[in-house]
Design a protein around this motif. Structure first.
Motif, PDB file in Angstrom:
ATOM      1  N   VAL A 186      33.138  27.185  44.417  1.00  0.00           N
ATOM      2  CA  VAL A 186      33.025  28.511  43.818  1.00  0.00           C
ATOM      3  C   VAL A 186      31.707  29.191  44.180  1.00  0.00           C
ATOM      4  O   VAL A 186      31.666  30.412  44.376  1.00  0.00           O
ATOM      5  N   ARG A 190      31.399  32.919  45.676  1.00  0.00           N
ATOM      6  CA  ARG A 190      30.630  34.006  45.059  1.00  0.00           C
ATOM      7  C   ARG A 190      29.677  34.629  46.078  1.00  0.00           C
ATOM      8  O   ARG A 190      29.549  35.856  46.155  1.00  0.00           O
ATOM      9  N   ASP A 191      29.001  33.784  46.862  1.00  0.00           N
ATOM     10  CA  ASP A 191      28.091  34.303  47.887  1.00  0.00           C
ATOM     11  C   ASP A 191      28.830  35.231  48.848  1.00  0.00           C
ATOM     12  O   ASP A 191      28.286  36.265  49.260  1.00  0.00           O
ATOM     13  N   TYR A 193      32.274  36.667  48.541  1.00  0.00           N
ATOM     14  CA  TYR A 193      33.108  37.763  48.034  1.00  0.00           C
ATOM     15  C   TYR A 193      32.328  38.750  47.166  1.00  0.00           C
ATOM     16  O   TYR A 193      32.684  39.938  47.110  1.00  0.00           O
ATOM     17  N   VAL A 194      31.269  38.304  46.523  1.00  0.00           N
ATOM     18  CA  VAL A 194      30.456  39.203  45.699  1.00  0.00           C
ATOM     19  C   VAL A 194      29.258  39.717  46.501  1.00  0.00           C
ATOM     20  O   VAL A 194      29.094  40.920  46.712  1.00  0.00           O
ATOM     21  N   ASP A 195      28.411  38.810  46.952  1.00  0.00           N
ATOM     22  CA  ASP A 195      27.153  39.226  47.567  1.00  0.00           C
ATOM     23  C   ASP A 195      27.339  39.865  48.943  1.00  0.00           C
ATOM     24  O   ASP A 195      26.625  40.812  49.288  1.00  0.00           O
ATOM     25  N   GLU A 201      31.877  40.470  40.154  1.00  0.00           N
ATOM     26  CA  GLU A 201      32.434  39.331  39.412  1.00  0.00           C
ATOM     27  C   GLU A 201      32.930  39.816  38.052  1.00  0.00           C
ATOM     28  O   GLU A 201      32.207  40.489  37.324  1.00  0.00           O
ATOM     29  N   ALA A 204      34.772  34.006  35.285  1.00  0.00           N
ATOM     30  CA  ALA A 204      34.550  32.728  35.953  1.00  0.00           C
ATOM     31  C   ALA A 204      34.913  31.608  34.992  1.00  0.00           C
ATOM     32  O   ALA A 204      34.750  31.736  33.776  1.00  0.00           O
ATOM     33  N   LEU A 210      36.764  31.687  40.148  1.00  0.00           N
ATOM     34  CA  LEU A 210      36.019  32.942  40.154  1.00  0.00           C
ATOM     35  C   LEU A 210      37.007  34.090  40.301  1.00  0.00           C
ATOM     36  O   LEU A 210      37.965  34.002  41.071  1.00  0.00           O
ATOM     37  N   VAL A 212      37.190  38.405  40.890  1.00  0.00           N
ATOM     38  CA  VAL A 212      36.366  39.521  41.351  1.00  0.00           C
ATOM     39  C   VAL A 212      37.232  40.769  41.499  1.00  0.00           C
ATOM     40  O   VAL A 212      38.446  40.682  41.704  1.00  0.00           O
TER      41      VAL A 212
END
Length: 291
Positions: A186, A190-191, A193-195, A201, A204, A210, A212
């Motif tokens: 996860v 996150r790195d 798909y989000v960042d 987000e 979770a 996760l 999004v």
């Protein structure tokens, strides 16, 4: 308000492409059950959708092997219906298919869902959203849960028996609501798909899942490790071929390109769309609605 670091509020999910060894079988399942119709056909490929708009692309690939359940890849494609009546009709159509693989139900507070597996074993969620004013948010996260839905009660309450049988098609505003993936971990999801990609987000489950989205939706994409913890890059197999995400315009596409390349993601840009892989080689295409 959109910032350069986020996908625009108008971001949405586009068609999902699946690779199959038995094209005709899968076409029948998604037309007779889900209620899609052929939109376009090419040798070895059928596009299915509603009202001239593609929702699924099915591509014949008889030489590929099937995925291992522990591989990264598709967990499910989620088709969003506009009304409870439309979802109830789809559930009834599903029960009329031979050897249907029913995987359960879920009242998620934000939505009500029914789960199936298609004949290739690809997960499929059919669902309807509750009104957004009923969703509960806290610190940027939306409350979601999973409670049982009695299928018979749902159908009895919501099926429009007067119109059922007049058409076997899903409504014209049915669409891919979200796509749920299997990934290796996860934190890496996150790195990416989000960042890098720019989703926000919205929920979770510790280090196991996760969720999004863009624009305050409960989720456009999800990633879990329930079957695939530690999975590496996936091979080219049957199942998921590509996930398409739509953004409103070329400016949004350019901002996404900047975010991705700044974080070392290899991006193919043909002037019309961006193509890139997530860390597990799940193929993503980003396409603007308007140039």
């Amino acid at each position: 308000m959109m910032t350069i670091d986020l996908l625009p509020d108008a971001t949405a999910m586009g068609p999902v492409m699946l690779k199959t060894a038995k094209l005709a079988r899968l076409v029948h399942w998604y037309t007779a059950g889900v209620g899609l119709e052929p939109i376009a056909e090419r040798p070895g490929t059928v596009e299915l959708g509603v009202d001239g708009r593609t929702i699924l692309v099915l591509e014949e690939a008889p030489d590929l092997r099937g995925p291992n359940p522990a591989d990264a890849g598709l967990f499910h494609t989620a088709i969003l219906y506009p009304t409870h009546a439309a979802l109830a009709a789809a559930v009834v159509r599903m029960t009329q298919l031979p050897n249907i693989q029913f995987a359960g139900t879920g009242d998620h507070h934000v939505s009500e869902a029914f789960y199936f597996a298609d004949p290739d074993g690809n997960g499929v969620e059919l669902y309807v959203d509750r009104p957004r004013e009923q969703w509960e948010w806290s610190n940027g996260h939306v409350y979601m849960t999973t409670e049982f839905i009695d299928p018979n009660r749902f159908v009895n309450e919501h099926l429009d028996r007067g119109s059922f049988g007049q058409s076997s098609l899903a409504p014209s505003d049915a669409k891919v609501g979200h796509v749920h993936l299997q990934v290796g971990d996860v934190a890496t999801a996150r790195d990416f798909y989000v960042d890098a990609l720019g989703f926000a987000e919205t929920a979770a489950l510790g280090s196991t899942a996760l969720f999004v989205s863009a624009g305050g939706y409960h989720h456009h994409m999800a990633m879990n490790v329930w079957n695939s913890r530690g999975a590496g890059r996936r091979a080219d197999t049957l199942g998921l071929g590509r996930v398409e995400i739509t953004v409103p315009d070329a400016d949004a596409l350019g901002a996404a390109r900047q975010r991705l390349t700044a974080r070392g993601v290899a991006v193919a840009d043909d002037g019309r769309s961006l193509r890139f892989d997530d860390p597990w080689a799940n193929a993503i295409t980003l396409t603007p609605v308007t140039a």
